[in-house]
Design a protein around this motif. Sequence first.
Motif, PDB file in Angstrom:
ATOM      1  N   PHE A  32       3.765   9.648  -9.888  1.00  0.00           N
ATOM      2  CA  PHE A  32       3.132   9.687 -11.210  1.00  0.00           C
ATOM      3  C   PHE A  32       2.331  10.987 -11.377  1.00  0.00           C
ATOM      4  N   LEU A  33       1.581  11.357 -10.332  1.00  0.00           N
ATOM      5  CA  LEU A  33       0.771  12.575 -10.384  1.00  0.00           C
ATOM      6  C   LEU A  33       1.656  13.817 -10.479  1.00  0.00           C
ATOM      7  N   ILE A  34       2.753  13.802  -9.735  1.00  0.00           N
ATOM      8  CA  ILE A  34       3.675  14.948  -9.775  1.00  0.00           C
ATOM      9  C   ILE A  34       4.275  15.108 -11.170  1.00  0.00           C
ATOM     10  N   LEU A  35       4.683  13.985 -11.775  1.00  0.00           N
ATOM     11  CA  LEU A  35       5.243  14.024 -13.125  1.00  0.00           C
ATOM     12  C   LEU A  35       4.211  14.531 -14.136  1.00  0.00           C
ATOM     13  N   PHE A  36       2.969  14.053 -13.986  1.00  0.00           N
ATOM     14  CA  PHE A  36       1.902  14.473 -14.897  1.00  0.00           C
ATOM     15  C   PHE A  36       1.640  15.967 -14.791  1.00  0.00           C
ATOM     16  N   LEU A  37       1.519  16.479 -13.563  1.00  0.00           N
ATOM     17  CA  LEU A  37       1.257  17.902 -13.358  1.00  0.00           C
ATOM     18  C   LEU A  37       2.435  18.758 -13.829  1.00  0.00           C
ATOM     19  N   PHE A  38       3.645  18.250 -13.646  1.00  0.00           N
ATOM     20  CA  PHE A  38       4.830  18.973 -14.102  1.00  0.00           C
ATOM     21  C   PHE A  38       4.824  19.108 -15.622  1.00  0.00           C
ATOM     22  N   ARG A  39       4.513  18.000 -16.329  1.00  0.00           N
ATOM     23  CA  ARG A  39       4.494  18.037 -17.793  1.00  0.00           C
ATOM     24  C   ARG A  39       3.358  18.919 -18.312  1.00  0.00           C
ATOM     25  N   LEU A  40       2.209  18.908 -17.635  1.00  0.00           N
ATOM     26  CA  LEU A  40       1.078  19.736 -18.038  1.00  0.00           C
ATOM     27  C   LEU A  40       1.407  21.216 -17.861  1.00  0.00           C
ATOM     28  N   ALA A  41       2.025  21.551 -16.717  1.00  0.00           N
ATOM     29  CA  ALA A  41       2.413  22.947 -16.473  1.00  0.00           C
ATOM     30  C   ALA A  41       3.468  23.395 -17.478  1.00  0.00           C
ATOM     31  N   TYR A  42       4.374  22.491 -17.839  1.00  0.00           N
ATOM     32  CA  TYR A  42       5.428  22.810 -18.812  1.00  0.00           C
ATOM     33  C   TYR A  42       4.828  23.115 -20.186  1.00  0.00           C
ATOM     34  N   SER A  43       3.789  22.334 -20.581  1.00  0.00           N
ATOM     35  CA  SER A  43       3.162  22.547 -21.890  1.00  0.00           C
ATOM     36  C   SER A  43       2.494  23.915 -21.965  1.00  0.00           C
ATOM     37  N   TYR A  44       1.936  24.391 -20.840  1.00  0.00           N
ATOM     38  CA  TYR A  44       1.330  25.726 -20.834  1.00  0.00           C
ATOM     39  C   TYR A  44       2.399  26.819 -20.778  1.00  0.00           C
ATOM     40  N   ALA A  45       3.513  26.516 -20.118  1.00  0.00           N
ATOM     41  CA  ALA A  45       4.587  27.511 -19.986  1.00  0.00           C
ATOM     42  C   ALA A  45       5.239  27.815 -21.321  1.00  0.00           C
ATOM     43  N   LYS A  95       0.826  -1.213   0.000  1.00  0.00           N
ATOM     44  CA  LYS A  95       0.000   0.000   0.000  1.00  0.00           C
ATOM     45  C   LYS A  95       0.860   1.263   0.000  1.00  0.00           C
ATOM     46  N   LYS A  96       1.911   1.249   0.824  1.00  0.00           N
ATOM     47  CA  LYS A  96       2.804   2.396   0.890  1.00  0.00           C
ATOM     48  C   LYS A  96       3.523   2.599  -0.447  1.00  0.00           C
ATOM     49  N   PHE A  97       3.948   1.485  -1.033  1.00  0.00           N
ATOM     50  CA  PHE A  97       4.641   1.570  -2.319  1.00  0.00           C
ATOM     51  C   PHE A  97       3.701   2.106  -3.409  1.00  0.00           C
ATOM     52  N   SER A  98       2.460   1.609  -3.443  1.00  0.00           N
ATOM     53  CA  SER A  98       1.487   2.054  -4.448  1.00  0.00           C
ATOM     54  C   SER A  98       1.148   3.524  -4.271  1.00  0.00           C
ATOM     55  N   LEU A  99       1.001   3.947  -3.004  1.00  0.00           N
ATOM     56  CA  LEU A  99       0.698   5.345  -2.734  1.00  0.00           C
ATOM     57  C   LEU A  99       1.858   6.245  -3.160  1.00  0.00           C
ATOM     58  N   GLY A 100       3.054   5.792  -2.879  1.00  0.00           N
ATOM     59  CA  GLY A 100       4.242   6.557  -3.264  1.00  0.00           C
ATOM     60  C   GLY A 100       4.369   6.661  -4.776  1.00  0.00           C
ATOM     61  N   PHE A 101       4.136   5.547  -5.468  1.00  0.00           N
ATOM     62  CA  PHE A 101       4.232   5.556  -6.927  1.00  0.00           C
ATOM     63  C   PHE A 101       3.159   6.453  -7.538  1.00  0.00           C
ATOM     64  N   ALA A 102       1.933   6.399  -6.976  1.00  0.00           N
ATOM     65  CA  ALA A 102       0.834   7.240  -7.473  1.00  0.00           C
ATOM     66  C   ALA A 102       1.155   8.720  -7.286  1.00  0.00           C
ATOM     67  N   CYS A 103       1.766   9.047  -6.158  1.00  0.00           N
ATOM     68  CA  CYS A 103       2.129  10.444  -5.906  1.00  0.00           C
ATOM     69  C   CYS A 103       3.183  10.921  -6.901  1.00  0.00           C
ATOM     70  N   ILE A 118       3.492   8.403 -18.771  1.00  0.00           N
ATOM     71  CA  ILE A 118       3.525   6.934 -18.844  1.00  0.00           C
ATOM     72  C   ILE A 118       4.886   6.458 -19.335  1.00  0.00           C
ATOM     73  N   LYS A 119       5.413   7.156 -20.339  1.00  0.00           N
ATOM     74  CA  LYS A 119       6.712   6.773 -20.901  1.00  0.00           C
ATOM     75  C   LYS A 119       7.811   6.819 -19.844  1.00  0.00           C
ATOM     76  N   TYR A 120       7.915   7.966 -19.155  1.00  0.00           N
ATOM     77  CA  TYR A 120       8.972   8.113 -18.156  1.00  0.00           C
ATOM     78  C   TYR A 120       8.560   7.511 -16.813  1.00  0.00           C
ATOM     79  N   GLY A 121       7.230   7.400 -16.584  1.00  0.00           N
ATOM     80  CA  GLY A 121       6.762   6.770 -15.348  1.00  0.00           C
ATOM     81  C   GLY A 121       7.087   5.290 -15.316  1.00  0.00           C
ATOM     82  N   LEU A 122       6.962   4.620 -16.482  1.00  0.00           N
ATOM     83  CA  LEU A 122       7.310   3.200 -16.533  1.00  0.00           C
ATOM     84  C   LEU A 122       8.793   2.974 -16.237  1.00  0.00           C
TER      85      LEU A 122
END
Length: 293
Positions: A22-35, A12-20, A256-260
């Motif tokens: 993944f979400l951080i990477l996603f938000l970073f890439r989304l913010a970068y695309s707008y920047a 559970k801890k590992f899954s929660l950590g990975f999800a966090c 997904i590419k870099y998350g994997l």
Amino acid sequence: MERLNEISKFIKKFSLGFACVFLILFLFRLAYSYAIGSESQNVSQEQGSSTNFDYGRKNYASEKFYSPQDAKLTLSSSQKYEKVAAISSKTSEFEEDEKKIRKNVEDAKGVIQYEQRSGLAGRRTLQLGIGVNPDGFDSMVESIQKIGVIDSISVNKTDKTNEYKDITATRISLEKSKAGLLSLKGRNGKIEELISLEKEILEIEGKIQDLGVKLGEFDQENEFCTIKFTLKETGAVSGGFVTFLKKCKISLEWTIKYGLFFFFLYSFAAVGAWISWFLGTRILDYLKAKGIL
């Protein structure tokens, strides 16, 4: 049972950590695309557009100038020149700006001598080769700069007077040679010599015609200056929520590419750590059971 609970907590801890992560990477890439702006802005124009493109047509103009010889006499001369402006603009309102450039050409009584369109909606490119009267050249360049956002501009003027004089002199020389050869046609001679003479006359006539075409480009009736205008579409066709979804899609693919990659790296480290922890606790339990610890 206790071991299973510990493993379950670890997962559970590992899954929660990975999800966090993944979400951080996603938000970073989304913010970068707008920047950095629209995705289509960062594509190096797959259509292969070039600002200073070549379309074969040459425009030449003349300019009168006066050289004073003495106090009472002035000598009028003519300079032949080629003037080319290369302008590149970016726009998110492609169709509206295309109408503007065509209206500017019409108002300036110019001629669209070359046109090329390429790309799909959202990444379109329009290239126009415009011939404009020398008197209206500067005002036309100024008005075009108000279309879209200027990416680059250059204006070059090349003196073609010597080239014009060389072509004229060559043509006169060829015409004299042709006249001399024609004077020989009436004389008696061998058939082979007459055939050779006829071929030489035809060859000279062909050269004279080619030079005539080149001189025609310098004719005052055909005087134009050239404007090479490139309009590149940089804004997405659909805005608002549709654009947001497109950016989310691109960000998700990137994540997904870099998350994997991160997943496999982290999993390898986590499995190694878990095995070390499991073996360590087993050894400790064994040593305790034996009374060593």
